[in-house]
Scaffold this motif. Structure first.
Motif, mmCIF file in Angstrom:
data_model
loop_
_atom_site.group_PDB
_atom_site.id
_atom_site.type_symbol
_atom_site.label_atom_id
_atom_site.label_comp_id
_atom_site.label_asym_id
_atom_site.label_seq_id
_atom_site.Cartn_x
_atom_site.Cartn_y
_atom_site.Cartn_z
ATOM 1 N N ALA A 171 0.834 -1.207 0.000
ATOM 2 C CA ALA A 171 0.000 0.000 0.000
ATOM 3 C C ALA A 171 0.869 1.258 0.000
ATOM 4 O O ALA A 171 0.524 2.256 -0.652
ATOM 5 N N TRP A 172 1.983 1.235 0.710
ATOM 6 C CA TRP A 172 2.881 2.387 0.740
ATOM 7 C C TRP A 172 3.547 2.602 -0.615
ATOM 8 O O TRP A 172 3.793 3.736 -1.023
ATOM 9 N N TRP A 180 2.167 1.800 -3.522
ATOM 10 C CA TRP A 180 1.123 2.388 -4.370
ATOM 11 C C TRP A 180 1.007 3.877 -4.075
ATOM 12 O O TRP A 180 0.826 4.685 -4.984
ATOM 13 N N LEU A 181 1.092 4.242 -2.793
ATOM 14 C CA LEU A 181 1.039 5.651 -2.414
ATOM 15 C C LEU A 181 2.237 6.417 -2.978
ATOM 16 O O LEU A 181 2.089 7.546 -3.462
ATOM 17 N N LEU A 182 3.422 5.804 -2.938
ATOM 18 C CA LEU A 182 4.613 6.424 -3.509
ATOM 19 C C LEU A 182 4.446 6.635 -5.010
ATOM 20 O O LEU A 182 4.784 7.694 -5.543
ATOM 21 N N ALA A 233 1.590 6.890 -6.679
ATOM 22 C CA ALA A 233 0.562 7.919 -6.890
ATOM 23 C C ALA A 233 1.118 9.309 -6.592
ATOM 24 O O ALA A 233 0.844 10.265 -7.333
ATOM 25 N N ALA A 234 1.899 9.430 -5.526
ATOM 26 C CA ALA A 234 2.467 10.730 -5.170
ATOM 27 C C ALA A 234 3.465 11.206 -6.221
ATOM 28 O O ALA A 234 3.467 12.390 -6.585
ATOM 29 N N SER A 235 4.299 10.312 -6.726
ATOM 30 C CA SER A 235 5.270 10.725 -7.747
ATOM 31 C C SER A 235 4.562 11.108 -9.044
ATOM 32 O O SER A 235 4.966 12.056 -9.721
ATOM 33 N N SER A 269 8.097 4.774 -9.704
ATOM 34 C CA SER A 269 8.232 5.995 -8.898
ATOM 35 C C SER A 269 9.589 6.649 -9.124
ATOM 36 O O SER A 269 9.692 7.876 -9.236
#
Length: 127
Positions: free
Chosen positions: A8-9, A11-13, A15-17, A68
């Motif tokens: 999950a982290w 995926w968050l990385l 999405a954030a990038s 990312s």
């Protein structure tokens, strides 16, 4: 190293990038079509990257880290060109020719260095 964190982290990385890259490039190239097309293209390319990585035997975590890293390198590598992007856009909007505006070779070298360097760092962080 990064592959040991929960997915999950990662995926968050990713999405954030993607969001950071899209927002920065969207502010440098203020065209509505670009602001829509760039994130769609990057997410589609990311999906293809994940599929290719999975077919080559890499896990989802490794693919997300590389995705990312590529976005971070691309965003950093395009920083010196932001003034050129704005100048070309302004001239294009006024109807002036933009053929004579060339990107310096040092900008190309910096972009390549940043992308390759970020990808090597991402690869190192997956081991």
């Amino acid at each position: 190293m990064l592959t040991s964190v929960p997915i999950a982290w990662l995926w968050l990385l990713a999405a954030a990038s993607t969001a950071l890259s899209s927002c920065l490039l969207g502010s440098w190239i203020p065209l509505r079509k670009f602001r829509i097309a760039y994130p769609v293209t990057m997410v589609t390319g990311g999906a293809v990257l994940v599929v290719v990585c999975r077919l080559q035997g890499f896990g989802l975590a490794e693919a997300l880290v590389m995705y990312s890293s590529a976005h971070i390198g691309l965003t950093l590598g395009l920083l010196p060109q932001r003034a050129l992007f704005r100048e070309v856009f302004e001239r294009w909007r006024k109807g002036e020719p933009t053929d004579h505006i060339k990107i310096p070779g040092s900008h190309h070298a910096f972009l390549a260095f940043c992308v390759v360097g970020a990808l090597f760092a991402g690869f190192a962080l997956t081991r």
